[in-house]
Design an enzyme around this catalytic site. Sequence first.
Site, short mmCIF file in Angstrom:
data_model
loop_
_atom_site.label_atom_id
_atom_site.label_comp_id
_atom_site.label_asym_id
_atom_site.label_seq_id
_atom_site.Cartn_x
_atom_site.Cartn_y
_atom_site.Cartn_z
N HIS A 144 -3.10 -9.71 -20.15
CA HIS A 144 -3.64 -8.82 -19.21
C HIS A 144 -3.88 -7.59 -20.02
O HIS A 144 -3.34 -7.18 -20.93
CB HIS A 144 -2.46 -8.55 -18.27
CG HIS A 144 -2.87 -7.71 -17.31
ND1 HIS A 144 -3.54 -8.00 -16.12
CD2 HIS A 144 -2.66 -6.10 -17.50
CE1 HIS A 144 -3.79 -6.71 -15.50
NE2 HIS A 144 -3.27 -5.82 -16.25
N ASP A 175 2.05 -4.74 -3.26
CA ASP A 175 1.34 -3.98 -4.48
C ASP A 175 -0.17 -3.36 -3.83
O ASP A 175 -0.46 -2.37 -4.28
CB ASP A 175 1.12 -4.72 -5.74
CG ASP A 175 0.30 -3.91 -6.70
OD1 ASP A 175 0.65 -2.94 -7.24
OD2 ASP A 175 -0.86 -4.53 -7.10
N ARG A 204 -1.15 5.07 -3.15
CA ARG A 204 -1.04 5.97 -4.83
C ARG A 204 -2.57 6.55 -4.81
O ARG A 204 -2.50 7.55 -5.24
CB ARG A 204 -0.70 4.96 -5.83
CG ARG A 204 0.77 4.52 -5.68
CD ARG A 204 1.08 3.56 -6.57
NE ARG A 204 0.88 3.86 -8.05
CZ ARG A 204 0.58 3.21 -8.88
NH1 ARG A 204 0.63 1.59 -8.67
NH2 ARG A 204 0.37 3.32 -10.26
N SER A 212 3.47 -2.35 -10.81
CA SER A 212 2.19 -2.66 -10.13
C SER A 212 1.63 -3.90 -10.95
O SER A 212 1.36 -4.99 -10.47
CB SER A 212 1.38 -1.53 -10.03
OG SER A 212 -0.07 -2.08 -9.84
N LYS A 258 2.01 -8.40 -10.20
CA LYS A 258 0.90 -9.45 -9.98
C LYS A 258 1.04 -10.57 -11.22
O LYS A 258 0.57 -11.79 -10.91
CB LYS A 258 -0.49 -8.81 -10.36
CG LYS A 258 -0.82 -7.94 -8.83
CD LYS A 258 -1.88 -7.13 -8.99
CE LYS A 258 -1.83 -5.64 -9.87
NZ LYS A 258 -2.49 -4.98 -9.58
N1 URA Z 1 -3.55 -1.38 -12.85
C1 URA Z 1 -2.83 -2.20 -11.85
O1 URA Z 1 -2.80 -3.26 -11.42
N2 URA Z 1 -1.82 -1.10 -11.29
C2 URA Z 1 -1.75 0.25 -11.66
O2 URA Z 1 -0.97 0.91 -11.02
C3 URA Z 1 -2.45 0.41 -12.72
C4 URA Z 1 -3.42 -0.37 -13.39
#
Ligand code: URA
Length: 444
Positions: free
Chosen positions: A82, A161, A168, A183, A187
């Site tokens: 990622h 999220d 946010r 966050s 995932k």
């Molecule tokens: N990428 C994400 O998936 N979440 C965040 O908070 C910042 C970058």
Amino acid sequence: MRMYDLIMKKRGGGCHTEDEIRFIVDGFTNGRIPDYQMSAWLMAVYYMGMTNEETVALTLAMADSGDKLNLDKIEGVKVDKHSTGGVGDKTTFIVGPILASLGVPIAKMSGRGLGHTGGTIDKLESIEGFNVAISQEEFIDNVNNIKMSLVSQTGNLAPADKKIYALRDVTATVDSLPLIASSIMSKKIAAGADVIVLDVKCGSGAFMKNIDDASALAKAMVDIGELAGRKTYGVITDMNEPLGCKVGNALELEEAIDTLMIKDVNRDDIPKGIKRLLEVSLTLATYMTMGAGICDDKNKARRLCEEAIESGNALKKLAEFVQAQGGNKECIFNTKKLPKAKYVVPVTFDKAGYIVSCNTSEVGMASLILGGGRATKDSEINLAVGIDIRKHIGDKVEENEIFAYIHGDDEKLIEEAKIRLTGAYIIEKNKKEPEKIIKDIVIK
Ligand code: URA
């Protein structure tokens, strides 16, 4: 439990229990906790922070809030990668095929982009016929048969999220370390991989502008991954200029393909931008190879990854993966078949000197102006447009020497992008070396 009391607790610097965090996440996801209370709590977290334990509890509560990808039917150690996001980042198209050609299953869910360029999914759609929405059965079969499949993120992966991120975004609470770390990791954990390699970007085109913040984010995410039972590596990489030379959807895919065609990755005459792209890709691939249990020795793992490129096996694997998802594999062996912009316009600086710095986000904005990214989530993306940069930090430029080419479809937008692009660079008399491309490795 009352949300009011939990906001008070966090505002006063208190530490939540796991139950309290679950109450907040579940309550907000199913609509019991209103946006105004959640916003207040997020701001309290922004200022007061979270302990490691709280961050892990938040991550797991968000990961548990929706579907989880069950990869049990895939044989072998599943490894995921990622990136925290940067400009010109096309490493997935290099790293995925390397690992798959070494027999490591790559079962990846990716998103569309919001911002300067498209996401991995948009870039893949540059290939005629490529289907990003295959069924879960086909996804699993493809990984078992050819070791690689990549699909668009389903709607119900970590929905908490998704909802919290949207709040946010409008309450100025995105750039909080525990909120970013939880966050991203929620995932990744819901997506089911056994091993996670994180490319934490650092610099003018990244969330984290300096090494201290990038290290703290990498450490937090590695801690979360390990506590959640996943082997996790953090690789901190430089984002003080775009990665590689090309920015834009089809252009980035083309550059990844060109990189997979290199016959000797250690040759001195590889262009600087490609060298940096290769270094990030090979470093990520090396840790993925080790995490998958293919090889314990770092140097040997690196050599295996290099050979996957030099032998042409990784390129063949990319073509196989494209064909398995309905894409025209001719696009891989002949990149002229990828979407092309109407105009290719040279860009020059009006003074001579050395490139000493780049505002990378501004380069991304230039690509967005051309149509290569999404200003809002419903914007249409133009897959053909973008920028091809030929000079990098540390390079000398002469007055009116071409340093980049803009690929665009609209003359007015090209002029706008040109101003944005040249304005992103600083040229000075004295040379400055670029930052090291691999800044640090975080392993627990
Ligand atoms: N990428 C994400 O998936 N979440 C965040 O908070 C910042 C970058």
